[in-house]
Design an enzyme around this catalytic site. Structure first.
Site, PDB file in Angstrom:
ATOM      1  N   HIS A 223      49.211 -12.548 -34.023  1.00 21.13           N
ATOM      2  CA  HIS A 223      48.065 -13.271 -33.460  1.00 21.13           C
ATOM      3  C   HIS A 223      47.238 -12.397 -32.524  1.00 21.13           C
ATOM      4  CE1 HIS A 223      50.567 -16.432 -35.073  1.00 21.13           C
ATOM      5  NE2 HIS A 223      49.621 -17.345 -34.864  1.00 21.13           N
TER       6      HIS A 223
ATOM      7  N   ARG B 198      46.936 -13.180 -37.653  1.00 18.73           N
ATOM      8  CA  ARG B 198      47.132 -14.563 -38.069  1.00 18.73           C
ATOM      9  C   ARG B 198      46.409 -14.856 -39.380  1.00 18.73           C
ATOM     10  NH1 ARG B 198      44.884 -19.836 -34.683  1.00 18.73           N
ATOM     11  NH2 ARG B 198      45.809 -21.455 -35.994  1.00 18.73           N
TER      12      ARG B 198
ATOM     13  N   ARG C 260      51.176 -11.213 -40.524  1.00 16.31           N
ATOM     14  CA  ARG C 260      52.328 -11.813 -39.838  1.00 16.31           C
ATOM     15  C   ARG C 260      53.358 -12.276 -40.873  1.00 16.31           C
ATOM     16  NH1 ARG C 260      51.124 -18.038 -38.088  1.00 16.31           N
ATOM     17  NH2 ARG C 260      49.560 -18.539 -39.665  1.00 16.31           N
TER      18      ARG C 260
ATOM     19  N   GLU D 148      58.962 -14.499 -22.270  1.00 18.59           N
ATOM     20  CA  GLU D 148      58.736 -13.224 -22.945  1.00 18.59           C
ATOM     21  C   GLU D 148      59.238 -12.023 -22.148  1.00 18.59           C
ATOM     22  OE1 GLU D 148      55.976 -16.313 -24.416  1.00 18.59           O
ATOM     23  OE2 GLU D 148      56.402 -15.522 -22.401  1.00 18.59           O
TER      24      GLU D 148
ATOM     25  N   PHE E 227      51.201 -12.380 -25.231  1.00 15.79           N
ATOM     26  CA  PHE E 227      52.418 -12.529 -24.437  1.00 15.79           C
ATOM     27  C   PHE E 227      53.290 -11.272 -24.500  1.00 15.79           C
ATOM     28  CE2 PHE E 227      51.756 -17.029 -26.123  1.00 15.79           C
ATOM     29  CZ  PHE E 227      50.853 -17.329 -25.113  1.00 15.79           C
TER      30      PHE E 227
ATOM     31  N   ASP F 202      42.383 -20.971 -31.186  1.00  9.12           N
ATOM     32  CA  ASP F 202      43.236 -20.913 -29.993  1.00  9.12           C
ATOM     33  C   ASP F 202      42.463 -20.435 -28.761  1.00  9.12           C
ATOM     34  OD1 ASP F 202      45.318 -21.828 -31.458  1.00  9.12           O
ATOM     35  OD2 ASP F 202      46.423 -19.947 -31.533  1.00  9.12           O
TER      36      ASP F 202
END
Length: 312
Positions: free
Chosen positions: A109, A167, A10, A58, A83, A117
């Site tokens: 991610h 991530r 990322r 999104e 998303f 998460d």
């Protein structure tokens, strides 16, 4: 293996966008209130007038990107994989895929390594979703060098592209002289007993596994298949023909991703024994990224076990 430099892809995405932005004034970046996490904030700092925060919306972001593409701009729409591919699937399909617009989706991610998460954010279905859209290019880089080259290739390609970035920091396996081509895999280690075809963070695990297998007398070929669609069919068929056995490795569900793409090809053109390593039709859960990867069998150790069993 010796210690190697680790960088999260990322971060590579954000740095690549900033570098390309300096060269191309038609490159714009959209984000959904996650510029710090997706690292598009790097681009925003350099080119604030070309960075658009669409908020936690999104689906709307994807439609805005589609509209921008019709004006000649090259938009990179960015959010978490859950998303960008999941929540906004309808808009990606109908507003980008159907008209085949020149929009690039940078999804960060992805996979189990999102860690703490938890299952709601651990998207292990994005390859499957994006592969199902006609004309969509789907890619997942192995490291920092490949990720930056992939973003450049995506800009130069005319058409919709989905890229997944991670991530967690991952080892750099490529040299700076590496060149990337959409739809082409690469042999990182030659072998003749079993072909290990991997992408994303599983590439490094495959390399480690191949070294451990060599000590057991098993000569493993390692292939980095960063482009899941279009698949490098010629390379997959050649590897299957040479080795006779194939293992696919991905940080994604075994349903609909790299493993299924390889199996579909081989079942039609060269029936070959295949073992798929991935998330086995289950949701993830919260925990440290490293522990989760090991728990779900996404490790060099599990690749070794699978190869030994396959080569009996």
């Amino acid at each position: 293996m010796a210690d190697v430099k680790k960088i999260a892809t990322r971060d590579s995405y954000g740095n690549a966008l900033a570098a390309l932005g300096a060269e191309h004034e038609n490159l714009v970046v959209l984000d959904a209130d996650l510029a710090g996490a997706t690292k598009t904030g790097v681009f925003k700092k350099a080119f604030p007038e070309r960075h658009f925060d669409c908020g936690i919306a999104e689906a709307n972001m994807i439609c805005v990107a589609a509209g921008m593409a019709t004006t000649g701009l090259v938009p990179f729409a960015s959010s978490f994989a859950m998303f960008a591919a999941g929540r906004a699937f309808e808009q990606v399909r109908n507003s980008i895929g159907y008209p085949h617009l020149n929009v690039k989706i940078g999804a960060t991610h992805g996979g189990i390594s999102v860690g703490e998460d938890g299952a709601s954010h651990q998207c292990c279905e994005d390859f499957a979703l994006m592969r199902s859209i006609p004309g969509m290019v789907v890619m997942s880089p192995a490291d920092d060098v490949e990720a930056k080259a992939m973003v450049k290739a995506a800009y130069e390609y005319v058409g919709p592209v989905y890229m997944r970035f991670g991530r967690a920091a991952v080892p750099v396996v490529h040299g700076e002289d590496f060149t990337f081509q959409i739809g082409k895999g690469e042999i990182l280690r030659d072998g003749s007993d079993v072909a290990i075809i991997a992408n994303g963070l599983m590439v490094y695990e495959a390399i480690v596994a191949a070294e451990e297998l060599a000590a057991k007398g098993i000569n493993a070929m390692v292939i980095n298949m960063a482009t899941i669609k279009p698949l490098d069919e010629e390379l997959v068929l050649a590897a299957a023909k040479k080795c006779g056995k194939v293992i696919t490795c991905e940080e994604h569900s075994v349903i609909g991703g790299l493993g299924e793409a390889v199996c579909s090809l081989l079942s039609e053109k060269l029936p070959t024994k295949v073992a798929r390593i991935g998330v086995n039709d289950e949701f993830g859960h919260s925990g440290p990224a490293g522990a989760l990867l090991k728990a779900f069998g996404l490790s060099a150790e599990h690749i070794v076990e699978t190869a030994v069993e396959l080569c009996k």
